[in-house]
Scaffold this motif. Structure first.
Motif, short mmCIF file in Angstrom:
data_model
loop_
_atom_site.label_atom_id
_atom_site.label_comp_id
_atom_site.label_asym_id
_atom_site.label_seq_id
_atom_site.Cartn_x
_atom_site.Cartn_y
_atom_site.Cartn_z
N ALA A 55 11.39 16.78 -9.68
CA ALA A 55 9.54 16.94 -9.81
C ALA A 55 8.86 16.73 -11.05
CB ALA A 55 9.37 17.84 -7.96
N GLY A 56 8.29 16.29 -11.14
CA GLY A 56 7.41 16.03 -12.35
C GLY A 56 7.83 14.43 -13.19
N ILE B 246 3.12 3.66 -12.22
CA ILE B 246 3.50 3.64 -11.16
C ILE B 246 3.06 5.08 -10.34
CG2 ILE B 246 6.50 4.71 -10.60
CD1 ILE B 246 7.15 2.76 -12.40
N PHE B 247 2.73 5.35 -11.38
CA PHE B 247 2.01 6.98 -10.99
C PHE B 247 0.81 7.06 -11.28
CE2 PHE B 247 6.99 8.50 -12.41
CZ PHE B 247 7.12 8.41 -11.65
N ALA B 248 -0.20 6.36 -11.37
CA ALA B 248 -1.63 6.25 -11.42
C ALA B 248 -2.47 6.83 -10.21
CB ALA B 248 -2.00 4.97 -12.09
N PRO B 249 -2.07 5.85 -9.26
CA PRO B 249 -2.56 6.49 -7.97
C PRO B 249 -1.86 8.07 -7.61
CG PRO B 249 -1.55 4.48 -8.06
CD PRO B 249 -0.72 4.78 -8.90
N PHE B 250 -0.94 8.51 -7.59
CA PHE B 250 -0.93 10.17 -8.00
C PHE B 250 -1.28 10.51 -8.47
CE2 PHE B 250 1.73 13.43 -9.60
CZ PHE B 250 1.79 14.29 -8.06
N ARG B 251 -2.03 10.54 -10.02
CA ARG B 251 -2.40 11.00 -10.67
C ARG B 251 -4.20 11.25 -10.19
NH1 ARG B 251 0.79 8.83 -15.44
NH2 ARG B 251 1.54 10.95 -16.53
N PRO C 122 0.64 -1.08 0.08
CA PRO C 122 0.33 0.03 -0.15
C PRO C 122 0.84 1.20 -0.37
CG PRO C 122 -0.26 -0.64 1.81
CD PRO C 122 0.86 -2.58 1.30
N LEU C 123 1.36 1.80 -1.02
CA LEU C 123 2.49 2.67 -1.26
C LEU C 123 1.90 3.37 -2.54
CD1 LEU C 123 5.46 1.13 -1.64
CD2 LEU C 123 4.74 2.19 0.40
N VAL C 124 1.88 4.76 -2.35
CA VAL C 124 2.23 5.46 -3.58
C VAL C 124 3.39 6.31 -3.71
CG1 VAL C 124 0.58 7.94 -4.54
CG2 VAL C 124 -0.50 6.18 -2.75
N ALA C 125 3.29 6.01 -5.10
CA ALA C 125 5.45 6.38 -5.24
C ALA C 125 4.78 8.48 -5.92
CB ALA C 125 5.39 5.97 -6.49
N LEU C 126 5.13 8.69 -5.37
CA LEU C 126 5.88 10.37 -6.10
C LEU C 126 6.31 11.46 -7.20
CD1 LEU C 126 5.09 12.69 -2.66
CD2 LEU C 126 3.16 11.86 -4.13
N PRO C 127 5.92 11.06 -7.82
CA PRO C 127 7.31 11.63 -8.87
C PRO C 127 8.00 12.39 -8.17
CG PRO C 127 5.75 13.01 -9.88
CD PRO C 127 5.19 11.95 -8.29
N VAL C 128 9.33 12.14 -7.59
CA VAL C 128 10.53 12.92 -7.09
C VAL C 128 11.34 12.42 -7.11
CG1 VAL C 128 11.19 14.24 -4.99
CG2 VAL C 128 8.50 14.33 -5.71
N LEU D 225 -5.65 9.98 -7.17
CA LEU D 225 -5.75 11.09 -5.93
C LEU D 225 -5.34 12.73 -5.93
CD1 LEU D 225 -3.72 8.07 -3.70
CD2 LEU D 225 -6.29 8.43 -3.56
N ILE D 226 -4.36 12.84 -6.54
CA ILE D 226 -3.85 14.38 -6.34
C ILE D 226 -4.52 14.95 -7.68
CG2 ILE D 226 -2.81 13.96 -3.88
CD1 ILE D 226 -0.14 14.50 -4.76
N GLY D 227 -4.76 14.62 -8.32
CA GLY D 227 -4.72 15.47 -9.44
C GLY D 227 -4.45 16.00 -10.69
N GLU D 228 -2.83 15.03 -10.71
CA GLU D 228 -1.16 15.36 -11.24
C GLU D 228 -0.98 14.71 -12.62
OE1 GLU D 228 1.31 18.46 -10.98
OE2 GLU D 228 -0.29 18.40 -8.96
#
Length: 298
Positions: free
Chosen positions: A256-257, A288-293, A70-76, A295-298
């Protein structure tokens, strides 16, 4: 404000603004933990979500995604490096040519270590030496409990440099910051500097080692705060750039991004991980980044 979020990060110029409070994410209080070396934070994070936010090696992240942790990867991107110099022999020992490595034994802290993954990829792409052609001798297992090393991986309790010195290993994979690093080590590739320049010229990027992850529950419960944290990392990275000489490896990799450079780097890393059986199924950068997108709309 709620309880502070626990954060496991190594000290870098680009994390210092967050740690010293000169960059403060809105609505988030952060408690930074002292964990050195930082890879000691990886197993607790992927096995039991021990921290709210953590630096994490990408090979461990791939295995965690495969295991549905249960982890969410940030593009950082916090850390990366060029790894042509990361496979070494001892000074004074006769060097084996890279193309002659099949059938040999090479030491690496863990098979799933990200530096080792990049080195094996370089050996395969450049010299035709597949990971399966070598016996990999390790001191540690995967950070993800359910991950299984390939059959050509052996474990040892002995120091890798000692095994190298006794002739039981042909080479070791070891970064300069490793706790086991020995000043007598010298790169196996004599032209590593030239090869690294060629690599960046060809690919246009520097290999990534570490990203940032957050607990999934935290991201689901506090998406706006996680968005704020992400922007805090971005601001910290930008504020550190003037103090970092232009053109350095750190300057080129820390970012970042989600952009084409990040995607291309991770696509290569995922290919290596699949070819080397670090992971057993295909994972995409979108995954990898689907949860980030989401959950926080990036």
């Amino acid at each position: 404000m709620n309880e502070p979020w626990t954060v496991a990060l190594r000290d870098y110029p680009h994390t210092t603004p967050l740690k010293d409070g000169s960059v403060t994410p809105d609505g988030v209080s952060l408690e930074f933990l002292d964990i050195e070396p930082i890879h000691r934070a990886f197993a607790p994070m992927v096995r039991r979500s021990a921290f709210d936010v953590s630096e994490l090696a990408i090979a461990t992240l791939f295995q965690a995604l495969e295991a549905e942790r249960p982890l969410v990867a940030l593009p950082v991107v916090l850390h990366g490096n060029l790894h042509h110099r990361s496979i070494s022999v001892l000074n004074g020992q006769s060097k084996v040519a890279a193309a002659e490595l099949p059938g040999s034994r090479i030491g690496v802290r863990a098979y799933s270590q990200t530096t080792g993954m990049w080195v094996r990829g370089i050996l395969s792409d450049t010299f035709g030496v597949r990971s399966q052609d070598v016996t990999w001798v390790t001191r540690e297992g995967p950070h993800v409990e359910s991950a299984v090393d390939p059959d050509n991986v052996e474990h040892t309790d002995e120091a890798l440099v000692g095994l190298l010195e006794s002739g039981k290993l042909a080479a070791v994979v070891m970064g300069a910051r490793s706790a086991d690093h020995d000043d007598r080590l010298t790169p196996l590739l004599p032209d590593w500097k030239i090869r690294q320049e060629q690599y960046t010229d060809t690919h246009g990027w520097v290999p990534i080692n570490h990203l940032v992850v957050v607990r999934r529950e935290l991201a689901e419960e506090s998406p706006e705060q996680v968005r704020s944290l992400y922007h805090g990392f971005a601001d910290a990275i930008e504020s550190a750039r003037p103090s970092v000489p232009g053109g350095t490896t750190r300057e080129r990799v820390v970012q970042a991004g989600i952009n084409d450079q990040l995607v291309a780097t991770l696509e290569t890393a995922l290919r290596y991980a699949r070819e080397q059986e670090v992971i057993r199924r295909n994972i995409t950068v979108d995954e990898i980044f689907a949860p980030f997108r989401e959950l926080i709309g990036e």
